[in-house]
Design an enzyme around this catalytic site. Structure first.
Site, PDB file in Angstrom:
ATOM      1  N   ASN A 128       0.778  -1.056   0.098  1.00 46.14           N
ATOM      2  CA  ASN A 128      -0.061  -0.026   0.047  1.00 46.14           C
ATOM      3  C   ASN A 128       0.890   1.234   0.092  1.00 46.14           C
ATOM      4  O   ASN A 128       0.517   2.168  -0.636  1.00 46.14           O
ATOM      5  CB  ASN A 128      -0.823  -0.032   1.260  1.00 46.14           C
ATOM      6  CG  ASN A 128      -1.673  -1.085   1.086  1.00 46.14           C
ATOM      7  OD1 ASN A 128      -2.657  -1.238   0.060  1.00 46.14           O
ATOM      8  ND2 ASN A 128      -1.996  -2.150   2.027  1.00 46.14           N
ATOM      9  N   TYR A 171       6.595   1.153   9.297  1.00 50.10           N
ATOM     10  CA  TYR A 171       5.700   2.033   8.658  1.00 50.10           C
ATOM     11  C   TYR A 171       6.498   3.405   8.236  1.00 50.10           C
ATOM     12  O   TYR A 171       6.318   3.917   7.255  1.00 50.10           O
ATOM     13  CB  TYR A 171       4.466   2.229   9.612  1.00 50.10           C
ATOM     14  CG  TYR A 171       3.710   3.662   9.151  1.00 50.10           C
ATOM     15  CD1 TYR A 171       2.995   3.751   8.193  1.00 50.10           C
ATOM     16  CD2 TYR A 171       3.863   4.855  10.096  1.00 50.10           C
ATOM     17  CE1 TYR A 171       2.165   4.800   7.985  1.00 50.10           C
ATOM     18  CE2 TYR A 171       3.316   5.852   9.966  1.00 50.10           C
ATOM     19  CZ  TYR A 171       2.568   6.106   8.944  1.00 50.10           C
ATOM     20  OH  TYR A 171       1.829   7.298   8.623  1.00 50.10           O
TER      21      TYR A 171
HETATM   22  N1  LIG Z   1      -3.633  11.015  10.720  1.00 52.43           N
HETATM   23  C1  LIG Z   1      -2.249  11.186  11.284  1.00 52.43           C
HETATM   24  O1  LIG Z   1      -2.082  11.896  12.300  1.00 52.43           O
HETATM   25  C2  LIG Z   1      -1.094  11.021  10.187  1.00 52.43           C
HETATM   26  C3  LIG Z   1      -1.155  10.511   8.954  1.00 52.43           C
HETATM   27  N2  LIG Z   1      -0.298  10.305   8.111  1.00 52.43           N
HETATM   28  C4  LIG Z   1      -0.548   9.843   6.729  1.00 52.43           C
HETATM   29  O2  LIG Z   1      -1.462  10.418   6.360  1.00 52.43           O
HETATM   30  C5  LIG Z   1      -2.290   9.548   5.472  1.00 52.43           C
HETATM   31  C6  LIG Z   1      -3.688   9.540   5.657  1.00 52.43           C
HETATM   32  O3  LIG Z   1      -3.867   9.091   7.051  1.00 52.43           O
HETATM   33  P1  LIG Z   1      -5.173   8.911   7.525  1.00 52.43           P
HETATM   34  O4  LIG Z   1      -6.332   9.879   7.000  1.00 52.43           O
HETATM   35  O5  LIG Z   1      -5.074   9.395   9.141  1.00 52.43           O
HETATM   36  O6  LIG Z   1      -5.543   7.664   7.556  1.00 52.43           O
HETATM   37  P2  LIG Z   1      -6.940   6.915   7.275  1.00 52.43           P
HETATM   38  O7  LIG Z   1      -6.759   5.383   7.455  1.00 52.43           O
HETATM   39  O8  LIG Z   1      -7.904   7.627   8.106  1.00 52.43           O
HETATM   40  O9  LIG Z   1      -7.024   7.091   5.738  1.00 52.43           O
HETATM   41  C7  LIG Z   1      -6.431   6.569   4.736  1.00 52.43           C
HETATM   42  C8  LIG Z   1      -7.234   6.262   3.486  1.00 52.43           C
HETATM   43  O10 LIG Z   1      -6.762   5.653   2.627  1.00 52.43           O
HETATM   44  C9  LIG Z   1      -7.505   4.586   2.050  1.00 52.43           C
HETATM   45  N3  LIG Z   1      -6.487   3.543   1.347  1.00 52.43           N
HETATM   46  C10 LIG Z   1      -5.527   2.794   2.229  1.00 52.43           C
HETATM   47  N4  LIG Z   1      -4.989   2.036   1.413  1.00 52.43           N
HETATM   48  C11 LIG Z   1      -5.508   2.283   0.190  1.00 52.43           C
HETATM   49  C12 LIG Z   1      -5.164   1.631  -1.337  1.00 52.43           C
HETATM   50  N5  LIG Z   1      -4.339   0.726  -1.473  1.00 52.43           N
HETATM   51  N6  LIG Z   1      -5.877   1.902  -2.357  1.00 52.43           N
HETATM   52  C13 LIG Z   1      -6.933   3.036  -2.123  1.00 52.43           C
HETATM   53  N7  LIG Z   1      -7.217   3.696  -0.977  1.00 52.43           N
HETATM   54  C14 LIG Z   1      -6.411   3.248   0.235  1.00 52.43           C
HETATM   55  C15 LIG Z   1      -8.270   4.161   3.239  1.00 52.43           C
HETATM   56  O11 LIG Z   1      -9.370   3.535   2.712  1.00 52.43           O
HETATM   57  C16 LIG Z   1      -8.517   5.184   3.991  1.00 52.43           C
HETATM   58  O12 LIG Z   1     -10.026   5.900   3.461  1.00 52.43           O
HETATM   59  C17 LIG Z   1      -1.631   8.207   5.316  1.00 52.43           C
HETATM   60  O13 LIG Z   1      -0.619   7.850   4.438  1.00 52.43           O
HETATM   61  C18 LIG Z   1      -0.910   8.331   6.735  1.00 52.43           C
HETATM   62  O14 LIG Z   1       0.431   7.583   6.568  1.00 52.43           O
HETATM   63  C19 LIG Z   1       0.884  10.507   8.553  1.00 52.43           C
HETATM   64  C20 LIG Z   1       1.230  11.008   9.527  1.00 52.43           C
HETATM   65  C21 LIG Z   1       0.169  11.457  10.471  1.00 52.43           C
HETATM   66  O1  LIG Z   2       1.873   8.343  10.949  1.00 45.08           O
HETATM   67  C1  LIG Z   2       1.169   8.702  12.053  1.00 45.08           C
HETATM   68  O2  LIG Z   2       1.273   9.174  13.010  1.00 45.08           O
HETATM   69  C2  LIG Z   2       0.231   9.786  13.713  1.00 45.08           C
HETATM   70  C3  LIG Z   2       0.810   9.941  15.320  1.00 45.08           C
HETATM   71  O3  LIG Z   2       1.750   8.957  15.796  1.00 45.08           O
HETATM   72  P1  LIG Z   2       1.613   8.036  17.154  1.00 45.08           P
HETATM   73  O4  LIG Z   2       2.639   7.325  17.411  1.00 45.08           O
HETATM   74  O5  LIG Z   2       1.458   9.406  18.086  1.00 45.08           O
HETATM   75  O6  LIG Z   2       0.148   7.773  17.339  1.00 45.08           O
HETATM   76  C4  LIG Z   2      -0.685   8.532  13.984  1.00 45.08           C
HETATM   77  O7  LIG Z   2      -1.641   8.764  14.875  1.00 45.08           O
HETATM   78  C5  LIG Z   2      -1.264   8.135  12.601  1.00 45.08           C
HETATM   79  O8  LIG Z   2      -2.168   6.932  12.641  1.00 45.08           O
HETATM   80  C6  LIG Z   2      -0.023   7.648  11.833  1.00 45.08           C
HETATM   81  O9  LIG Z   2      -0.312   7.441  10.447  1.00 45.08           O
END
Ligand SMILES: NC(=O)C1=CN([C@@H]2O[C@H](COP(=O)(O)OP(=O)(O)OC[C@H]3O[C@@H](n4cnc5c(N)ncnc54)[C@H](O)[C@@H]3O)[C@@H](O)[C@H]2O)C=CC1
Ligand SMILES: O=C1O[C@H](COP(=O)(O)O)[C@@H](O)[C@H](O)[C@H]1O
Length: 247
Positions: free
Chosen positions: A84, A146
């Site tokens: 992914n 990750y």
């Molecule tokens: N939420 C956070 O605090 C942080 C998020 N990120 C990054 O930001 C991005 C979004 O994260 P979130 O919105 O929190 O996660 P989330 O899990 O809420 O959203 C991710 C979305 O991507 C979709 N998805 C996953 N794999 C897929 C694939 N192979 N093809 C199509 N769709 C796919 C899922 O269905 C989901 O709707 C991720 O790449 C995550 O690693 C990075 C650091 C912190």
């Molecule tokens: O990259 C990500 O970081 C946030 C924050 O990290 P955490 O270790 O404080 O949980 C995480 O919530 C999120 O799911 C992840 O995609």
């Protein structure tokens, strides 16, 4: 000027934060493997980012890609992040180049540099009086697989910029939490990214002119151990929130 933006992972948390403030600002094409239940702007493509043909179709006529889709779990196993986060991200970059997309914004993570948080530095580095600061020029130092996948995504961005001229911004997102910073979690408060600062930062990534950038995506927290200077200078990021205001 409104731009045509492909948002992958649109149905997730970061996608929701972006669309909450920017729905009317750009022409959106949303993509996710899960359908979106709420109202949304633009068209919605249900597809997996590892489906090369679907990605190529979705890329047509797009100016900017915001690539969020992936496995966001810090504890995600290798087979999932390989498919992914690494393979999927390479598919996005390759299709973007072939479709003459101008910019790709890649959702990287604090976990790409998580191993800088050593036993000697923590928990002091999470506190406002401590001056330890990462600025985006340091080497990746992931603390889990990750994080390795996010460092790989940044390297893919560097390669597609250098070899193909794509403008690439990698945003090392901190901890996106709605409404208020994480409670009883100093690390999370230090790297809190509010929903409105998140939307504003990605809006700047859509609008600004840049070559290749790695920036930290956090609010203007007193506690910070990630510098936001590069995001301010290269993108015009002007965050409004600070986790200290919620103590
Ligand atoms: N939420 C956070 O605090 C942080 C998020 N990120 C990054 O930001 C991005 C979004 O994260 P979130 O919105 O929190 O996660 P989330 O899990 O809420 O959203 C991710 C979305 O991507 C979709 N998805 C996953 N794999 C897929 C694939 N192979 N093809 C199509 N769709 C796919 C899922 O269905 C989901 O709707 C991720 O790449 C995550 O690693 C990075 C650091 C912190
Ligand atoms: O990259 C990500 O970081 C946030 C924050 O990290 P955490 O270790 O404080 O949980 C995480 O919530 C999120 O799911 C992840 O995609």
């Amino acid at each position: 000027m409104a731009q045509s933006v492909l948002l992958t992972g649109a149905a997730g948390r970061v996608g929701t934060a972006i669309l909450a403030d920017l729905a009317d600002e750009h022409e959106w094409r949303l993509m996710d493997r899960d359908p979106m239940t709420e109202d949304h702007p633009g068209e919605f493509v249900v597809a997996d980012i590892t489906d090369e043909e679907a990605v190529r179709d979705a890329m047509e006529g797009i100016d900017v890609v915001i690539h969020l889709a992936g496995d966001p779990r810090p504890e995600a196993p290798w087979d999932s992040v390989l498919t992914n986060n690494i393979d999927g991200t390479q598919t996005i970059f390759e299709a973007a180049v072939d479709a003459d997309v101008e910019k790709v914004v890649f959702a990287s993570s604090n976990h790409a540099v998580g191993a800088y948080e050593t036993d000697e530095r923590t928990p002091e580095m999470y506190r406002a009086h401590d001056d330890y600061l990462l600025d985006g020029t340091e080497l990746p130092r992931p603390g889990n697989l990750y994080g390795v996948s996010k460092a790989a995504g940044e390297s893919l961005g560097r390669y597609y910029h250098d070899e193909h001229g794509l403008s690439v911004a990698c945003v090392r997102i901190g901890n996106l939490t709605k409404g208020h910073p994480p409670i009883d979690y100093e690390r999370g408060q230090a790297m809190w990214l509010s929903y409105r600062d998140c939307a504003h930062l990605f809006d700047r990534c859509i609008r600004a002119e840049y070559e290749f950038e790695i920036v930290y995506g956090i609010s203007d927290n007193d506690r910070k151990y990630y510098s936001i200077d590069r995001a301010k200078a290269s993108l015009g990021y002007e965050p409004q929130d600070n986790s200290a205001q919620h103590d």
